[in-house]
Structure formats: structure tokens, C-alpha cells
Motif scaffolding. Structure first.
Motif, PDB file in Angstrom:
ATOM      1  N   ASN A  75       0.844  -1.228  -0.010  1.00 13.38           N
ATOM      2  CA  ASN A  75       0.049  -0.035   0.012  1.00 13.38           C
ATOM      3  C   ASN A  75       0.711   1.278  -0.284  1.00 13.38           C
ATOM      4  OD1 ASN A  75      -2.477  -1.637  -0.034  1.00 13.38           O
ATOM      5  ND2 ASN A  75      -2.578  -1.590   2.065  1.00 13.38           N
ATOM      6  N   GLY A  79       0.914   3.746  -3.035  1.00 15.07           N
ATOM      7  CA  GLY A  79       0.473   5.421  -2.696  1.00 15.07           C
ATOM      8  C   GLY A  79       1.713   6.262  -3.032  1.00 15.07           C
ATOM      9  N   PHE A  83       1.304   9.099  -5.827  1.00 12.21           N
ATOM     10  CA  PHE A  83       1.350  10.751  -5.395  1.00 12.21           C
ATOM     11  C   PHE A  83       2.462  11.190  -6.708  1.00 12.21           C
ATOM     12  CE2 PHE A  83       4.405  13.406  -3.260  1.00 12.21           C
ATOM     13  CZ  PHE A  83       3.550  14.547  -2.881  1.00 12.21           C
TER      14      PHE A  83
END
Length: 150
Positions: A75, A79, A83
Motif C-alpha cells: 500500500n 501510494g 503521489f
């Protein structure tokens, strides 16, 4: 009894061919070595089996299991990728807006130059050399003057 005669209670077994399936991997040529030694084994019931010794092939090293990757690590990695994609998209968006602004500014400047040139041609152009003010035709004025003043 001579050494060529056999006793009646001994059975002779003839070797039967073994069916060998072709290997999955291609065969690698190997330099020929000395012929293998023939070995004989006496079975518990007294029979003698003669043949070549088979060397056991070394088994490949077992594949080590990879350690499980934690869901948290996955995760965090996803992420980070998301981003980075958003930051890159925003950078491209701001670059696009800056380029569009510069383009529109140049179009406005170009329109002002063209319109200003058109106005200049209208004011200073095609009708000749105006000195500002009204142009008077002297001959007509003289005629009109003598006409009115008799």
C-alpha cells in the motif's frame, strides 16, 4: 562336471530393455569416459543380477520460498506511485497553463500591432500629404468669393 555346464536348478534371466522417456531438457554432450564397471548382486533367494551401476543424479537445489510481502508495504509503494503521478500531472498542468497564457498574450500583442498598423494607414496613408486641418481649394474659394462679392 565341467565349469561350462550349469546346474539344473539355476535359471538364467535375460535383461529386458527399459523404456526411457526423452528428457524435457535438451541433452548436453559429455566427453566419453571409461566404460562403467559391471556389478553383480545376489538376491536373497539366490538369484544373481548383473548390470551397470546407476549413479544418482544430483537433485537441483530447492527453490527457496520468497518471503511474503506485507500488505502495508504494498500500500505504501502504491501510494508513492500515485503521489508521484499526481505531482507529475500537476507539473504538466501548470506548464500547460503557462504556455497557454504566453500564447494568448502573444495573440493579443499581434492583434494590437495589426490593428494599430491599420489605424496608422488610415490616418497617414493613401489620401496624400495632409498637414492636419482642412484642405481648401483656393480657386474655388476665389470664385465663390467673387461670386458673392460681386
Amino acid at each position: 562336471m565341467s565349469h561350462l555346464e550349469r546346474p539344473a536348478d539355476v535359471e538364467v534371466h535375460h535383461p529386458q530393455p527399459i523404456t526411457v522417456h526423452p528428457p524435457a531438457a535438451p541433452l548436453v554432450p559429455v566427453q566419453p569416459g571409461p566404460p562403467p564397471a559391471v556389478q553383480s548382486i545376489v538376491l536373497p533367494d539366490g538369484r544373481v543380477v548383473t548390470g551397470y551401476a546407476l549413479t544418482s543424479a544430483s537433485a537441483p537445489a530447492p527453490v527457496q520460498a520468497r518471503p511474503a510481502v506485507s500488505r502495508t508495504a504494498v500500500n505504501i509503494a502504491l501510494g508513492g506511485i500515485g503521489f508521484g503521478a499526481v505531482c507529475g500531472g500537476l507539473l504538466l498542468l501548470t506548464s500547460f497553463i503557462a504556455a497557454l497564457t504566453a500564447f494568448i498574450t502573444q495573440l493579443i500583442i499581434l492583434a494590437a500591432v495589426i490593428f494599430g498598423g491599420w489605424i496608422a494607414v488610415q490616418v497617414f496613408g493613401a489620401t496624400g500629404h495632409r498637414s492636419g486641418g482642412t484642405t481648401v481649394n483656393i480657386r474655388k474659394a476665389v470664385i465663390k468669393r467673387s461670386h458673392f462679392h460681386g
